[in-house]
Write an enzyme that holds these catalytic residues in place. Structure first.
Site, mmCIF file in Angstrom:
data_model
loop_
_atom_site.group_PDB
_atom_site.id
_atom_site.type_symbol
_atom_site.label_atom_id
_atom_site.label_comp_id
_atom_site.label_asym_id
_atom_site.label_seq_id
_atom_site.Cartn_x
_atom_site.Cartn_y
_atom_site.Cartn_z
ATOM 1 N N ASP A 291 -7.290 4.540 -4.494
ATOM 2 C CA ASP A 291 -7.842 4.541 -2.933
ATOM 3 C C ASP A 291 -8.271 5.799 -2.718
ATOM 4 O O ASP A 291 -8.587 6.696 -3.599
ATOM 5 C CB ASP A 291 -6.780 4.303 -1.872
ATOM 6 N N LYS B 126 0.899 -1.292 0.043
ATOM 7 C CA LYS B 126 -0.044 -0.090 -0.049
ATOM 8 C C LYS B 126 1.049 1.305 0.057
ATOM 9 O O LYS B 126 1.996 1.143 0.398
ATOM 10 C CB LYS B 126 -0.888 0.178 1.328
HETATM 11 P P1 NDP Z 1 -13.113 8.231 -2.633
HETATM 12 O O1 NDP Z 1 -11.785 8.885 -2.316
HETATM 13 O O2 NDP Z 1 -13.485 7.924 -3.833
HETATM 14 O O3 NDP Z 1 -14.045 8.251 -1.709
HETATM 15 C C1 NDP Z 1 -14.123 8.320 -0.197
HETATM 16 C C2 NDP Z 1 -15.288 8.851 0.498
HETATM 17 O O4 NDP Z 1 -15.064 8.686 1.630
HETATM 18 C C3 NDP Z 1 -15.616 10.447 0.072
HETATM 19 O O5 NDP Z 1 -17.102 10.454 -0.042
HETATM 20 C C4 NDP Z 1 -15.058 10.893 1.388
HETATM 21 O O6 NDP Z 1 -15.476 12.238 1.267
HETATM 22 C C5 NDP Z 1 -15.434 9.972 2.386
HETATM 23 N N1 NDP Z 1 -14.577 10.190 3.690
HETATM 24 C C6 NDP Z 1 -12.906 10.158 3.379
HETATM 25 N N2 NDP Z 1 -12.467 10.213 4.849
HETATM 26 C C7 NDP Z 1 -13.618 10.324 5.437
HETATM 27 C C8 NDP Z 1 -13.431 10.708 6.886
HETATM 28 N N3 NDP Z 1 -12.522 10.823 7.628
HETATM 29 N N4 NDP Z 1 -14.808 10.844 7.524
HETATM 30 C C9 NDP Z 1 -16.141 10.600 6.669
HETATM 31 N N5 NDP Z 1 -16.131 10.400 5.352
HETATM 32 C C10 NDP Z 1 -14.855 10.437 4.757
HETATM 33 O O7 NDP Z 1 -12.302 6.619 -2.054
HETATM 34 P P2 NDP Z 1 -12.932 5.000 -2.204
HETATM 35 O O8 NDP Z 1 -14.247 5.268 -2.229
HETATM 36 O O9 NDP Z 1 -11.928 4.460 -3.203
HETATM 37 O O10 NDP Z 1 -12.527 4.437 -0.894
HETATM 38 C C11 NDP Z 1 -13.342 4.436 0.195
HETATM 39 C C12 NDP Z 1 -12.934 3.404 1.205
HETATM 40 O O11 NDP Z 1 -12.870 1.855 0.511
HETATM 41 C C13 NDP Z 1 -11.378 3.272 1.913
HETATM 42 O O12 NDP Z 1 -11.317 3.066 3.158
HETATM 43 C C14 NDP Z 1 -10.371 2.562 1.034
HETATM 44 O O13 NDP Z 1 -9.277 2.043 1.471
HETATM 45 C C15 NDP Z 1 -11.606 1.337 0.666
HETATM 46 N N6 NDP Z 1 -11.317 0.676 -0.465
HETATM 47 C C16 NDP Z 1 -11.249 1.208 -1.894
HETATM 48 C C17 NDP Z 1 -11.078 0.365 -2.784
HETATM 49 C C18 NDP Z 1 -11.119 0.824 -4.222
HETATM 50 O O14 NDP Z 1 -11.265 0.154 -5.307
HETATM 51 N N7 NDP Z 1 -11.145 2.270 -4.343
HETATM 52 C C19 NDP Z 1 -10.813 -0.955 -2.767
HETATM 53 C C20 NDP Z 1 -10.778 -1.673 -1.478
HETATM 54 C C21 NDP Z 1 -11.086 -0.517 -0.363
HETATM 55 P P3 NDP Z 1 -14.656 13.471 0.904
HETATM 56 O O15 NDP Z 1 -15.014 13.655 -0.376
HETATM 57 O O16 NDP Z 1 -15.203 14.708 1.740
HETATM 58 O O17 NDP Z 1 -13.433 13.363 1.552
#
Ligand code: NDP
Length: 460
Positions: free
Chosen positions: A180, A140
Site C-alpha cells: 500500500d 489491513k
Molecule cells: P504509493 O506509496 O506508491 O504512492 C502514493 C502516492 O500518493 C505518492 O505519490 C505520494 O507522494 C502521494 N501521497 C501520499 N500521501 C499523500 C498526501 N497526504 N497528500 C498528497 N499526496 C500523497 O502508494 P499507492 O500508489 O500504492 O497507493 C495510493 C492509494 O491507493 C492509497 O490510498 C492506497 O490505499 C490505494 N490503493 C493502493 C493499492 C495498491 O495496489 N497499491 C490497492 C488499492 C488501493 P509522496 O511520494 O510524496 O509520499
C-alpha cells in the site's frame, strides 16, 4: 394494500433506527477515530434499503458484528538507523472479517498511520474484497514509519523488525498482507525474506506483490491503476463517452497513479497533471510517463524534478489545487480525503464528467454528494480500485498451483473482474431503487455476500 404500506413503513423506520444505533455505537466505542467513523458512515448510509427488504440481517446482528474487527494487534517496532540511533515505531494489523476467506489487505508505511486509519482501510477492504468475487476476507496493516529519505539498509532493518512480530498473526491460509502507500516490491521482498527465515520453508502464498522471480504475479504492479481505468471506461461507455481524446488529471505519482496514467494513455487520453505529497506538475502537452517512472520508480525523486526534463511543464507547491485544472476525467490516486467539497465544486464547475477513485476514500462524504448531485459519473474506491486485491488473489491461486500465468492472461482476468464489479454494482443499485448510484450499488453488492456468509457461519 394498506397493510403492506404500513408494514413497509414500519420496516423502514426499524431499519433506519437500527443503522443509526449501530453507527452511534461505533462512534462511542471508537472515540477520536474520525477516518474509521467516515468509512463506516459511508457504508451504513447505503444499507437501510437492505434491512428494509431483509430484516433477517438485523435479527442476527450482522451490522453490529461487521463493524467490530475480529482482531486488532498493535506492536512495538524497534530498529536502528545507519548512525546507530535507536527508533521505535508502532505496527498494526486489523483482521476485520474472515467470513469469505483469509484476511487480505495491504500494509501501509506512512507517518500518519494510526488505529483509525488502519481500521478505516480494513473495514472498506471487507466489501472491496467481496466485490471481486474472490474468496478473501478483509484486513489491513501498517506502521507510522516514514520510508522517505531512508537508506535501503534502514528500510530492510525496519521491515525485518516489523515482520519479526507480524509473522505470528499471518500465514497463507490465515492472513495475507500486500503493499500500500510506502510499501512496494522492495519492502515486500524484505518482509518475505524475514518471514521465510523465521518460519523455515518457502510459503509463497503468505504475501502478495512479490517479485516475479520468487512467486509474484505478472500484472500485479499494474493491477490497481489499470483496474481503475477499466472500471471508469465501463462507466463512460454507458454514457457513450470514452478515454479517447479526453483530458485527465491523476493525483499521486506512486504505484496506482503511474499505472492509471499508463492505461489511460493507452486508451487515447491526454493525462495533463500528477502530483506527490509536496506538489503537482501540469504538462499541457501530456505527461511523459517515462520521466515519471524514472523519477519515481528508479531514482525515488520528488515530482518537482519533472520540470527540469520538460520545461514546458509547471510545478506548483501544495497538492489541493491540482483539482482546479480543468479536465474531463479526474482520478484521485494518492490518499484519503484529498478531494473536499470545495475541490469537488471546482471540478464540477470546470465540467468534469467522471471521477474514478484509485486511492482509498479520496473524496470526503461532502465531495461525493457534490458529484452525485451534479450527475458526474462516480466510481467509488471499493469498486474502482479493487483490481489490485483481485490480482493479489490471482497471485495466491498461482502460488497454490505452482503455476505462473502470462501478463495477457492475468490482464484479461483483471479486465473481466472489473467489468463484473461494475455490472454487479449497477444491478444492486437498480434493485434497491438507487439506479445509477454506484456508491450505493457497490456497498450493497459487497455487503450482501459477506452478510450471507456470516449468517451461514452462526454467531461468531
Ligand atoms: P504509493 O506509496 O506508491 O504512492 C502514493 C502516492 O500518493 C505518492 O505519490 C505520494 O507522494 C502521494 N501521497 C501520499 N500521501 C499523500 C498526501 N497526504 N497528500 C498528497 N499526496 C500523497 O502508494 P499507492 O500508489 O500504492 O497507493 C495510493 C492509494 O491507493 C492509497 O490510498 C492506497 O490505499 C490505494 N490503493 C493502493 C493499492 C495498491 O495496489 N497499491 C490497492 C488499492 C488501493 P509522496 O511520494 O510524496 O509520499
Amino acid at each position: 394494500m394498506k397493510l403492506i404500506t404500513f408494514i413497509s413503513e414500519e420496516n423502514q423506520t426499524a431499519a433506519e433506527q437500527y443503522v443509526q444505533s449501530v453507527y452511534q455505537s461505533v462512534i462511542k466505542r471508537n472515540p477520536h477515530e474520525s477516518e474509521f467513523h467516515q468509512a463506516v458512515k459511508e457504508i451504513l448510509d447505503s444499507l437501510t434499503p437492505v434491512f428494509v427488504k431483509h430484516p433477517k440481517y438485523m435479527k442476527s446482528g450482522v451490522l453490529e458484528r461487521i463493524v467490530e474487527p475480529e482482531r486488532v494487534v498493535s506492536f512495538r517496532v524497534p530498529w536502528v538507523d545507519d548512525n546507530g540511533n535507536v527508533h521505535v515505531n508502532r505496527g498494526f494489523r486489523a483482521q476485520f472479517n474472515s467470513a469469505l476467506g483469509p484476511y487480505k489487505g495491504g500494509i501501509r508505511f506512512h507517518p500518519s498511520v494510526n488505529a483509525s486509519i488502519i481500521k478505516f482501510l480494513g473495514f472498506e477492504q471487507i466489501f472491496k474484497n467481496s466485490l471481486t468475487g474472490q474468496p478473501i476476507g478483509g484486513g489491513k496493516g501498517g506502521s507510522d514509519f516514514d520510508p522517505k529519505g531512508k537508506s535501503d539498509n534502514e528500510i530492510m532493518r525496519f521491515t525485518q523488525s516489523f515482520m519479526t512480530e507480524l509473522y505470528k498473526y499471518i500465514g497463507p491460509d490465515a492472513d495475507i498482507p500486500a503493499g500500500d502507500i510506502g510499501v512496494g516490491a522492495r519492502e515486500i521482498g524484505f518482509m518475505f525474506g524475514q518471514y521465510k527465515r523465521i518460519r523455515g520453508g518457502h510459503e509463497a502464498g503468505v504475501l502478495t506483490g512479490k517479485g516475479i522471480v520468487y512467486g509474484g504475479s505478472l500484472t500485479r504492479t499494474e493491477a490497481t491503476g489499470y483496474g481503475c481505468v477499466y472500471f471508469v471506461n465501463e462507466m463512460l461507455k454507458f454514457k457513450g463517452l470514452s478515454f479517447q481524446d479526453s483530458t485527465v488529471v491523476i493525483s499521486g505519482s506512486g504505484n496506482v497513479s503511474i499505472y492509471a496514467i499508463e492505461k489511460a494513455q493507452q486508451l487515447g487520453a491526454k493525462v495533463i497533471a500528477c502530483s506527490d505529497s509536496n506538489g503537482y506538475i501540469h504538462d499541457p502537452n501530456g505527461i511523459n510517463l517515462e520521466t515519471v517512472k524514472l523519477l519515481k520508480e528508479v531514482e525515488r525523486q520528488r515530482i518537482s524534478e519533472y520540470v527540469k526534463h520538460h520545461p514546458q511543464a509547471t510545478y506548483t507547491e501544495g497538492c489541493q489545487n491540482i483539482w482546479s485544472i480543468p479536465c474531463d476525467i479526474a482520478l484521485p490516486c494518492a490518499t484519503q480525503n484529498e478531494i473536499d467539497e470545495e475541490s469537488a465544486k471546482t471540478l464540477v464547475a470546470n465540467g468534469v464528467k467522471a471521477i474514478g477513485e484509485g486511492a482509498n476514500m479520496p473524496s470526503t462524504l461532502e465531495a461525493i454528494e457534490v458529484f452525485l448531485n451534479n450527475e458526474v459519473l462516480f466510481g467509488p474506491a471499493k469498486a474502482a480500485n479493487a483490481g489490485g486485491v483481485a490480482v493479489s488473489a490471482l497471485e495466491m491461486a498461482q502460488n497454490s498451483m505452482r503455476l505462473s500465468w502470462t501478463f495477457e492472461e492475468v490482464d484479461a482476468k483483471l479486465h473481466s473482474i472489473m467489468k463484473n464489479i461494475y455490472e454487479s454494482s449497477v444491478l444492486a443499485a437498480e434493485e434497491y431503487g438507487y439506479s445509477g448510484n454506484l456508491v450505493v450499488g457497490a456497498n450493497i453488492a459487497g455487503f450482501i455476500k459477506v452478510a450471507d456468509a456470516m449468517m451461514l457461519q452462526g454467531i461468531v
